[in-house]
Scaffold this motif. Sequence first.
Motif, PDB file in Angstrom:
ATOM      1  N   HIS A  14     -18.560  -3.788  13.357  1.00 60.41           N
ATOM      2  CA  HIS A  14     -18.606  -4.226  11.961  1.00 60.41           C
ATOM      3  C   HIS A  14     -17.180  -4.421  11.461  1.00 60.41           C
ATOM      4  CE1 HIS A  14     -18.893  -3.736   7.535  1.00 60.41           C
ATOM      5  NE2 HIS A  14     -20.064  -4.310   7.692  1.00 60.41           N
ATOM      6  N   ASP A  15     -16.961  -5.468  10.678  1.00 61.82           N
ATOM      7  CA  ASP A  15     -15.665  -5.715  10.062  1.00 61.82           C
ATOM      8  C   ASP A  15     -15.710  -5.270   8.606  1.00 61.82           C
ATOM      9  OD1 ASP A  15     -14.640  -6.739  12.370  1.00 61.82           O
ATOM     10  OD2 ASP A  15     -14.891  -8.843  11.811  1.00 61.82           O
ATOM     11  N   ASP A  16     -14.750  -4.424   8.220  1.00 62.67           N
ATOM     12  CA  ASP A  16     -14.663  -3.968   6.838  1.00 62.67           C
ATOM     13  C   ASP A  16     -13.861  -4.952   5.999  1.00 62.67           C
ATOM     14  OD1 ASP A  16     -16.020  -1.558   7.282  1.00 62.67           O
ATOM     15  OD2 ASP A  16     -14.182  -0.560   7.941  1.00 62.67           O
ATOM     16  N   PRO A  17     -14.350  -5.346   4.833  1.00 61.11           N
ATOM     17  CA  PRO A  17     -13.523  -6.155   3.931  1.00 61.11           C
ATOM     18  C   PRO A  17     -12.419  -5.291   3.326  1.00 61.11           C
ATOM     19  CG  PRO A  17     -15.610  -5.582   2.871  1.00 61.11           C
ATOM     20  CD  PRO A  17     -15.699  -5.085   4.290  1.00 61.11           C
ATOM     21  N   VAL A  18     -11.202  -5.788   3.315  1.00 59.71           N
ATOM     22  CA  VAL A  18     -10.069  -5.064   2.741  1.00 59.71           C
ATOM     23  C   VAL A  18      -9.194  -6.036   1.964  1.00 59.71           C
ATOM     24  CG1 VAL A  18     -10.017  -3.291   4.550  1.00 59.71           C
ATOM     25  CG2 VAL A  18      -8.655  -5.368   4.822  1.00 59.71           C
ATOM     26  N   GLU A  19      -8.417  -5.475   1.060  1.00 59.73           N
ATOM     27  CA  GLU A  19      -7.420  -6.267   0.350  1.00 59.73           C
ATOM     28  C   GLU A  19      -6.129  -6.234   1.152  1.00 59.73           C
ATOM     29  OE1 GLU A  19      -7.534  -8.213  -2.367  1.00 59.73           O
ATOM     30  OE2 GLU A  19      -9.713  -7.917  -2.317  1.00 59.73           O
ATOM     31  N   THR A  62      12.792  -4.191  -1.318  1.00 62.77           N
ATOM     32  CA  THR A  62      11.490  -4.042  -0.662  1.00 62.77           C
ATOM     33  C   THR A  62      10.376  -4.516  -1.586  1.00 62.77           C
ATOM     34  OG1 THR A  62      12.286  -2.114   0.579  1.00 62.77           O
ATOM     35  CG2 THR A  62       9.904  -2.390   0.398  1.00 62.77           C
ATOM     36  N   ARG A  63       9.495  -5.341  -1.042  1.00 66.05           N
ATOM     37  CA  ARG A  63       8.367  -5.846  -1.825  1.00 66.05           C
ATOM     38  C   ARG A  63       7.066  -5.630  -1.052  1.00 66.05           C
ATOM     39  NH1 ARG A  63       9.093 -11.453  -1.682  1.00 66.05           N
ATOM     40  NH2 ARG A  63      10.670 -11.116  -0.069  1.00 66.05           N
ATOM     41  N   PHE A  64       6.079  -5.075  -1.755  1.00 70.41           N
ATOM     42  CA  PHE A  64       4.727  -5.000  -1.202  1.00 70.41           C
ATOM     43  C   PHE A  64       3.927  -6.128  -1.847  1.00 70.41           C
ATOM     44  CE2 PHE A  64       6.318  -0.696  -0.607  1.00 70.41           C
ATOM     45  CZ  PHE A  64       5.925  -0.437   0.700  1.00 70.41           C
ATOM     46  N   VAL A  65       3.496  -7.064  -1.028  1.00 65.14           N
ATOM     47  CA  VAL A  65       2.884  -8.301  -1.521  1.00 65.14           C
ATOM     48  C   VAL A  65       1.385  -8.293  -1.262  1.00 65.14           C
ATOM     49  CG1 VAL A  65       2.900 -10.812  -1.342  1.00 65.14           C
ATOM     50  CG2 VAL A  65       5.039  -9.514  -1.044  1.00 65.14           C
ATOM     51  N   GLU A  66       0.609  -8.547  -2.320  1.00 61.70           N
ATOM     52  CA  GLU A  66      -0.849  -8.674  -2.192  1.00 61.70           C
ATOM     53  C   GLU A  66      -1.149 -10.021  -1.544  1.00 61.70           C
ATOM     54  OE1 GLU A  66      -3.008  -6.372  -3.300  1.00 61.70           O
ATOM     55  OE2 GLU A  66      -1.746  -5.080  -4.550  1.00 61.70           O
ATOM     56  N   THR A  67      -1.897  -9.992  -0.433  1.00 60.54           N
ATOM     57  CA  THR A  67      -2.168 -11.234   0.300  1.00 60.54           C
ATOM     58  C   THR A  67      -3.626 -11.681   0.216  1.00 60.54           C
ATOM     59  OG1 THR A  67      -2.491  -9.989   2.353  1.00 60.54           O
ATOM     60  CG2 THR A  67      -0.267 -10.799   1.883  1.00 60.54           C
ATOM     61  N   TRP A 125      -7.086   4.847   6.691  1.00 55.43           N
ATOM     62  CA  TRP A 125      -6.816   4.072   5.489  1.00 55.43           C
ATOM     63  C   TRP A 125      -6.640   2.602   5.844  1.00 55.43           C
ATOM     64  CZ3 TRP A 125      -2.580   8.126   5.245  1.00 55.43           C
ATOM     65  CH2 TRP A 125      -1.551   7.853   6.163  1.00 55.43           C
ATOM     66  N   GLY A 126      -6.787   1.747   4.846  1.00 56.78           N
ATOM     67  CA  GLY A 126      -6.557   0.319   5.022  1.00 56.78           C
ATOM     68  C   GLY A 126      -5.098  -0.017   4.731  1.00 56.78           C
ATOM     69  N   PRO A 127      -4.787  -1.303   4.573  1.00 62.31           N
ATOM     70  CA  PRO A 127      -3.395  -1.715   4.352  1.00 62.31           C
ATOM     71  C   PRO A 127      -2.734  -1.050   3.148  1.00 62.31           C
ATOM     72  CG  PRO A 127      -4.737  -3.612   4.912  1.00 62.31           C
ATOM     73  CD  PRO A 127      -5.685  -2.475   4.729  1.00 62.31           C
ATOM     74  N   ARG A 128      -3.500  -0.826   2.076  1.00 66.61           N
ATOM     75  CA  ARG A 128      -2.886  -0.199   0.898  1.00 66.61           C
ATOM     76  C   ARG A 128      -2.480   1.246   1.197  1.00 66.61           C
ATOM     77  NH1 ARG A 128      -2.803  -2.470  -3.709  1.00 66.61           N
ATOM     78  NH2 ARG A 128      -4.630  -3.739  -3.239  1.00 66.61           N
ATOM     79  N   GLY A 129      -3.308   1.942   1.974  1.00 68.50           N
ATOM     80  CA  GLY A 129      -2.955   3.295   2.363  1.00 68.50           C
ATOM     81  C   GLY A 129      -1.716   3.328   3.237  1.00 68.50           C
ATOM     82  N   ARG A 148       7.538  -6.671   2.768  1.00 70.27           N
ATOM     83  CA  ARG A 148       8.611  -7.627   3.011  1.00 70.27           C
ATOM     84  C   ARG A 148       9.939  -7.023   2.553  1.00 70.27           C
ATOM     85  NH1 ARG A 148       5.311 -12.939   0.683  1.00 70.27           N
ATOM     86  NH2 ARG A 148       3.560 -12.770   2.160  1.00 70.27           N
ATOM     87  N   ARG A 149      10.911  -7.024   3.490  1.00 68.27           N
ATOM     88  CA  ARG A 149      12.222  -6.452   3.217  1.00 68.27           C
ATOM     89  C   ARG A 149      13.279  -7.529   3.480  1.00 68.27           C
ATOM     90  NH1 ARG A 149      14.397  -1.631   4.975  1.00 68.27           N
ATOM     91  NH2 ARG A 149      14.762  -1.177   2.765  1.00 68.27           N
ATOM     92  N   ASP A 150      13.969  -7.899   2.436  1.00 65.37           N
ATOM     93  CA  ASP A 150      14.934  -8.993   2.515  1.00 65.37           C
ATOM     94  C   ASP A 150      16.039  -8.687   3.515  1.00 65.37           C
ATOM     95  OD1 ASP A 150      13.467 -10.186   0.519  1.00 65.37           O
ATOM     96  OD2 ASP A 150      14.745  -9.425  -1.106  1.00 65.37           O
ATOM     97  N   GLY A 151      16.254  -9.607   4.457  1.00 63.16           N
ATOM     98  CA  GLY A 151      17.386  -9.534   5.363  1.00 63.16           C
ATOM     99  C   GLY A 151      17.207  -8.655   6.577  1.00 63.16           C
ATOM    100  N   VAL A 152      16.058  -7.941   6.712  1.00 63.58           N
ATOM    101  CA  VAL A 152      15.851  -7.047   7.856  1.00 63.58           C
ATOM    102  C   VAL A 152      15.283  -7.848   9.027  1.00 63.58           C
ATOM    103  CG1 VAL A 152      14.617  -5.023   8.709  1.00 63.58           C
ATOM    104  CG2 VAL A 152      15.496  -5.060   6.359  1.00 63.58           C
TER     105      VAL A 152
END
Length: 430
Positions: free
Chosen positions: A301-306, A279-284, A255-259, A311-315
């Motif tokens: 080959h490089d796969d394009p991914v989103e 906890t925040r999952f941020v689209e980059t 899987w990619g980053p979303r997985g 990001r977890r505050d204070g960790v």
Amino acid sequence: MSKDIRDETATPAAAPGHRRHRAPRRPVAALLALLFFFGPALAFVLGVRPEAIENRPLADLPSPTEGWDFFPAFSTWSTDHLPLRAQAVRFNAELSQRVFGEAPSYGTDPGGPATGIPSGDSSATQTDGAPAAAQYPRVLEGQDGWLYFGPDVAEPCQATRSLDEVFHRVDRLRSAVEASGRTFVVTVAPDKSTMVAGSLPDTYLGQDCATERRTAFWETLRATPPTGYLDLRGPLEAAQEATGDPIYRPTDTHWGPRGAAVYTEQLATRLDSALMDGTRFVETGPTSQPGDLADMLGLPHDDPVEGVELRRDGVTPVGRDSLEVSELSDRPDRVLNETNGAPLFQPRTVLLGDSFTNASTAMIGQFFADLTLLHNEVAADSPQTVADALAESDVVVYEIVERVFIADGGPLLDDASLSAIESTLAANPR
């Protein structure tokens, strides 16, 4: 004309002229031979180092104390560590594409379970017309440029345990863990061929037997999941449907980053739903990642991914520079975190995972105050290493890819591993 030919090869007068005509070829042949035999050594001296071009790390140098097993292991090591091997594979792939219009075929070892999978018992048999010693391809070329890992098919078709036996052994592992006062979680990373089945080839070797066993496996999981089971397939499919994009990558097994984000969120929520606070999952935005299957074909080959970041505050990490953890290895890797914000899971946890956990190292470690990472295949060679790691934990998480679970459950479920775990945990209760 016939006389001239005979004279060239048979008479002293003709021979010198013939040799003068062929002489320039000999230095070329000699040069090619020298490059073939000594090119890798020269490349090593010049700083070229071997690359991992398969879906596994480079083999370790075996010890002579391994007896007869030393020789095949040394052959694998020498092949893996040959300088310029990756370049040779890529050249071969490009040549095959130009001449034949397709990538070269690299087959799996014929007969028996796929490499790295212990034999177990033989209660399961192949169910379709593919012969037991079939030469399954290492990479399946699907539609629209999609590639699939050959063992997705080979391992279900060459399974060495029945599904009932696999689930029985999972329950035996769970019983040993829970009887010692610990918590047990088991989760299955779905194969890419399960999650993105629409881009598989129309026909391929083992199609019937792999489909039959895969279907039976998932039906059993839905109907009677083992105690402690964490479903990943459902949330992964939901995320895939919500975005409209495949959650796995076109030329990679994983899987990619979303997985990775789905896996991390589901595991954290199962352990303690409060862990998602802060906890925040941020689209980059769009990015790319190299595909391991493309590398295996010698066609990088490089796969394009989103891009997605966690990001977890204070960790903050303790004793290391980044919250990202290292890939799993054959030695327990303990990582510590502290926080003044988002909560951390406090019980000491051991995560026995594989390459899908490795594909999630940027996210998975940030929820734990005390986490030990260990590759689940270590149990094949060192059951006691796994047993000792479990004995030092309060929570045990077993992540296993579908194809290995279907084949025999992995070396963690072998008799030697289960026996070591049972005796060690019984002697070290929580």
